[in-house]
Design a protein around this motif. Structure first.
Motif, PDB file in Angstrom:
ATOM      1  N   VAL A 116     -21.903 -34.190 -48.918  1.00 53.90           N
ATOM      2  CA  VAL A 116     -22.754 -34.556 -50.056  1.00 53.90           C
ATOM      3  C   VAL A 116     -23.627 -33.344 -50.389  1.00 53.90           C
ATOM      4  O   VAL A 116     -24.765 -33.230 -49.932  1.00 53.90           O
ATOM      5  N   ALA A 167     -22.016 -34.104 -59.264  1.00 55.23           N
ATOM      6  CA  ALA A 167     -21.024 -34.633 -58.327  1.00 55.23           C
ATOM      7  C   ALA A 167     -21.564 -34.596 -56.897  1.00 55.23           C
ATOM      8  O   ALA A 167     -21.133 -35.367 -56.048  1.00 55.23           O
ATOM      9  N   ARG A 168     -22.529 -33.712 -56.642  1.00 58.68           N
ATOM     10  CA  ARG A 168     -23.095 -33.530 -55.285  1.00 58.68           C
ATOM     11  C   ARG A 168     -21.977 -33.315 -54.259  1.00 58.68           C
ATOM     12  O   ARG A 168     -21.870 -34.079 -53.288  1.00 58.68           O
ATOM     13  N   SER A 201     -18.482 -39.600 -51.423  1.00 62.58           N
ATOM     14  CA  SER A 201     -17.861 -40.409 -52.481  1.00 62.58           C
ATOM     15  C   SER A 201     -16.542 -39.799 -52.941  1.00 62.58           C
ATOM     16  O   SER A 201     -16.509 -38.692 -53.490  1.00 62.58           O
ATOM     17  N   PRO A 202     -15.413 -40.507 -52.733  1.00 59.63           N
ATOM     18  CA  PRO A 202     -14.140 -39.977 -53.226  1.00 59.63           C
ATOM     19  C   PRO A 202     -14.090 -39.901 -54.753  1.00 59.63           C
ATOM     20  O   PRO A 202     -13.373 -39.049 -55.290  1.00 59.63           O
ATOM     21  N   ILE A 203     -14.854 -40.731 -55.443  1.00 62.82           N
ATOM     22  CA  ILE A 203     -14.909 -40.617 -56.907  1.00 62.82           C
ATOM     23  C   ILE A 203     -15.522 -39.267 -57.281  1.00 62.82           C
ATOM     24  O   ILE A 203     -14.990 -38.536 -58.125  1.00 62.82           O
ATOM     25  N   ALA A 204     -16.635 -38.926 -56.644  1.00 64.02           N
ATOM     26  CA  ALA A 204     -17.274 -37.635 -56.922  1.00 64.02           C
ATOM     27  C   ALA A 204     -16.362 -36.477 -56.500  1.00 64.02           C
ATOM     28  O   ALA A 204     -16.274 -35.456 -57.201  1.00 64.02           O
ATOM     29  N   ASN A 233     -18.735 -41.290 -45.471  1.00 69.37           N
ATOM     30  CA  ASN A 233     -17.858 -40.315 -46.117  1.00 69.37           C
ATOM     31  C   ASN A 233     -18.449 -39.960 -47.470  1.00 69.37           C
ATOM     32  O   ASN A 233     -19.316 -40.666 -47.986  1.00 69.37           O
ATOM     33  N   VAL A 236      -9.045 -43.176 -54.092  1.00 73.64           N
ATOM     34  CA  VAL A 236     -10.215 -42.840 -54.918  1.00 73.64           C
ATOM     35  C   VAL A 236     -11.315 -43.899 -54.839  1.00 73.64           C
ATOM     36  O   VAL A 236     -12.499 -43.584 -54.980  1.00 73.64           O
ATOM     37  N   LEU A 237     -10.932 -45.167 -54.596  1.00 74.39           N
ATOM     38  CA  LEU A 237     -11.921 -46.247 -54.732  1.00 74.39           C
ATOM     39  C   LEU A 237     -12.367 -46.882 -53.417  1.00 74.39           C
ATOM     40  O   LEU A 237     -13.428 -47.501 -53.373  1.00 74.39           O
ATOM     41  N   GLN A 238     -11.550 -46.770 -52.383  1.00 71.42           N
ATOM     42  CA  GLN A 238     -11.871 -47.428 -51.112  1.00 71.42           C
ATOM     43  C   GLN A 238     -12.722 -46.497 -50.246  1.00 71.42           C
ATOM     44  O   GLN A 238     -12.923 -45.343 -50.599  1.00 71.42           O
ATOM     45  N   TYR A 239     -13.246 -47.014 -49.117  1.00 71.02           N
ATOM     46  CA  TYR A 239     -13.772 -46.116 -48.083  1.00 71.02           C
ATOM     47  C   TYR A 239     -12.723 -45.052 -47.806  1.00 71.02           C
ATOM     48  O   TYR A 239     -11.518 -45.338 -47.855  1.00 71.02           O
ATOM     49  N   GLY A 240     -13.161 -43.847 -47.469  1.00 73.56           N
ATOM     50  CA  GLY A 240     -12.171 -42.778 -47.322  1.00 73.56           C
ATOM     51  C   GLY A 240     -12.330 -41.969 -46.049  1.00 73.56           C
ATOM     52  O   GLY A 240     -13.197 -42.228 -45.219  1.00 73.56           O
TER      53      GLY A 240
END
Lengths: 424, 424
Positions: free
Chosen positions: B93, B243-244, B280-283, B278, B58-62
């Motif tokens: 996105v 969230a786009r 955003s894994p958070i979004a 990539n 969730v937080l790192q590059y993905g």
């Protein structure tokens, strides 16, 4: 870089000096909740408790140039002594989108081209390829850039009818070289940009990761008096990579195509509206909350992470010196950055992707062949080592394996070693 | 659309039939926290409580193609009866990036061009402009598309050496027309795409917003047996705009440029790695949590929102009929979509941006001049009305103002009214 990812996945037990990722030992998904609340609390105060407006700001389609531009401007003032109008900031989907937007704006005809110092971050070549913008390579040097070559390249380009629009440059702890420009070089770059009429496209992902007692040099943007510098920023290393938030400061005045002028930031926003519409305000809120939580100082916010990077850098440099002592170096040398994420190792043999695969398979250690950063596919006698993502124990074991790999290659080169196992 | 935004800001007390935004009466920032927790709980289960792996995801590059591709595949199976390999999905996105990636991949030389039905969503023209891809307009019709014109345009294009790569089409409740294609037309489109060798680029932002008792028609992708359809999806209206998050389904096999083949999804991912790296894994986690929370059905998740849209649509159509009864219509007519966000009004006078400004200033009502969706700047006798963002009370007041504006214009046209106040 797909090949690197693929090799990493095939050898999961290899220690990787390849990944230029931020340290994740301090990651916590609760931070996302905390930063989000910090930011929405901030909006509640700013909007006089108008909860519908807060919800709209974070959850609805949003402003093309972003919603945390004001907070980013405060961060730049606090950390970089850079004072900019928040309206000249465009918040982007990572720094890579900022790079794309900028190149798309600068590339108006097929004569427009981009100057880059080699070796260079691969994302620059990628973005330039997407907008069909030719790259004009400028020689690097142990100090970062060969200024005489820069002038020669610009002159040659103009003579052949090309328009060098900007020089892409990382002034602090560049990827991949790890080199920082000295103050004299920074000032010279600004002078040459003015004299030869090109822009400086300054990318600054690693600038805050310096020794705690060092007096950091001003960024090019901090030295910029004539709006010659477009500054690209990233929160991937300083905020949270998973938010994918970056930005461009584009305070230049440019033609609007109708006889008037507009700010370059507004031009980037127009392109962005056709590319990603706007950057996720939820993701922006996470970074906004982190900025608020640390009184706008990412240097302060990253004190613990930076201690990790500095410790790792010390261990890497000491570990290399131990394994390759001066009397047994035989062509293995390295540069000595004082910060950032990267060190470059010179080795006495050419390095390509096949050699990386051999290193992964036989020695269980990964690194990045430097030819990826030159764009011509020609193997170089160089390896990039990233130290941001590892523990000191992993660095120690990884260096043992790397030394073994290098000794193997040297012996193979000198013909004294039997060829052990498997195909290359 | 900058002009529209600017007019909205200058007349904040105007009622706006212009914004095609989802209803925000049910927005709550707590939902973001809830969806995030739902998704991280899901990952904890999937990763056997490996908290470091959850944090990294969730937080790192993905992953370039995204992390919720598996959940999106399940949503497509549940809501659309579309079965696709999750590997053929690229999470983007917003849908706009999916559109850009697709056009950038299809535009290999200056001969490649895109077919679009007019009127057409402005983002298509924008993305095509960014990749320097010419648009070939195809006539619209009350049924959505003039198929004879489509064939004629394709033939003419080929004769002049162009390569029509794909037809951009919205099969359900198109923006701006509100029109849905009937089943026969959908099947004809697939047949013509096969016969004349072009792809269908299906965009589907509004498909789930139909009458609750209606039996929705299959999407083009659901009818696709020969991988002729690239399907673009958006969670902006069905998930959360902030969230786009969007996606492309690109299960086509294409040349990899080295004599082999690769999936179009992998080609889009390569372009994406140079554009935004990539999503955003958070979004993505926010949207992933919403999908999990509603057992992968966005139709179920949007039951309350859809009730609002259907109610608004009823009020809009009834309100128009009341204010323009059959015997006093004098050239004012409208189409009658059964869902989506948009209705098109035909009026007996040409409509441009100046008239919109007059409507805003004098009558405090906003709408969208239809010429923006034709790309040629020629005023049309048409207005787009969005009804997604308003309450029924706002619709009633807005229609009163709109009727007043239209009556004014008609009288002015027939020369019976004095010119009241101010410059146009």
């Amino acid at each position: 870089m797909n090949f690197l990812n693929e090799v990493s996945q095939r050898f999961p037990d290899a220690i990787s000096f390849a990944a230029g990722r931020p340290f994740e030992g301090l990651f916590d998904t609760e931070l996302v909740h905390r930063y989000l609340r910090r930011y929405t609390d901030h909006l509640m105060e700013r909007f006089d408790d108008d909860v519908a407006l807060v919800r709209r700001t974070v959850l609805q389609y949003g402003r093309t140039k972003g919603i945390i531009h004001d907070l980013i401007a405060r961060n730049l003032a606090v950390d970089e002594n850079v004072v900019v109008d928040p309206e000249s900031i465009v918040v982007t989907v990572g720094c890579q989108e900022a790079l794309f937007l900028t190149l798309r704006a600068l590339r108006r005809t097929e004569k427009d081209c981009l100057l880059t110092v080699l070796p260079c971050y691969v994302g620059v070549a990628g973005a330039a390829e997407l907008v069909d913008m030719p790259l004009l390579p400028v020689k690097g040097s142990p100090e970062g850039i060969d200024l005489a070559d820069l002038v020669a390249v610009v002159k040659r380009a103009r003579e052949s009818g090309l328009r060098p629009r900007a020089l892409y440059v990382v002034a602090d702890f560049a990827n991949p070289s790890g080199i920082s420009l000295d103050l004299e070089t920074r000032e010279q770059l600004l002078r040459l940009a003015e004299e030869h009429d090109f822009l400086l496209l300054e990318d600054n992902p690693y600038g805050i990761f310096h020794a705690p007692d060092a007096d950091p040099l001003p960024t090019l943007k901090a030295l910029d008096r004539d709006r010659r510098v477009i500054h690209l920023g990233s929160f991937a290393k300083t905020g949270l990579p998973g938010a994918r938030i970056g930005y461009a400061i584009a305070d230049q005045l440019v033609s609007d195509g109708n006889g008037g002028t507009q700010s370059l930031a507004d031009q980037l926003a127009k392109i962005k509206s056709m590319l990603t519409v706007n950057t996720s305000p939820i993701a922006q809120a996470v970074i906004g909350g982190k900025l608020l939580e640390h009184d706008f100082s990412l240097r302060a916010a990253n004190a613990r992470e930076n201690a990790v990077y500095q410790e790792n850098l010390r261990h890497l440099l000491a570990g290399l010196a131990e394994r390759f002592p001066p009397d047994q170096r035989s062509g293995v040398t390295w540069n000595v950055p004082t910060g950032g994420f990267f060190v470059v190792l010179d080795v006495p043999f050419p390095v390509d992707d096949e050699l990386l695969e051999l290193s992964a398979r036989r020695h269980r250690v990964l690194w990045t062949p430097m030819h990826h950063f030159y764009g011509d596919g020609e193997p170089r006698h160089q390896i990039r080592l990233s130290f941001s993502y590892l523990t000191v124990d992993q660095i120690a074991v990884g260096l043992d394996r790397l030394a073994e790999f290098i000794h193997d290659q040297r012996e193979r080169k000198s013909g004294t070693a039997p060829c052990r196992g498997g195909q290359l």
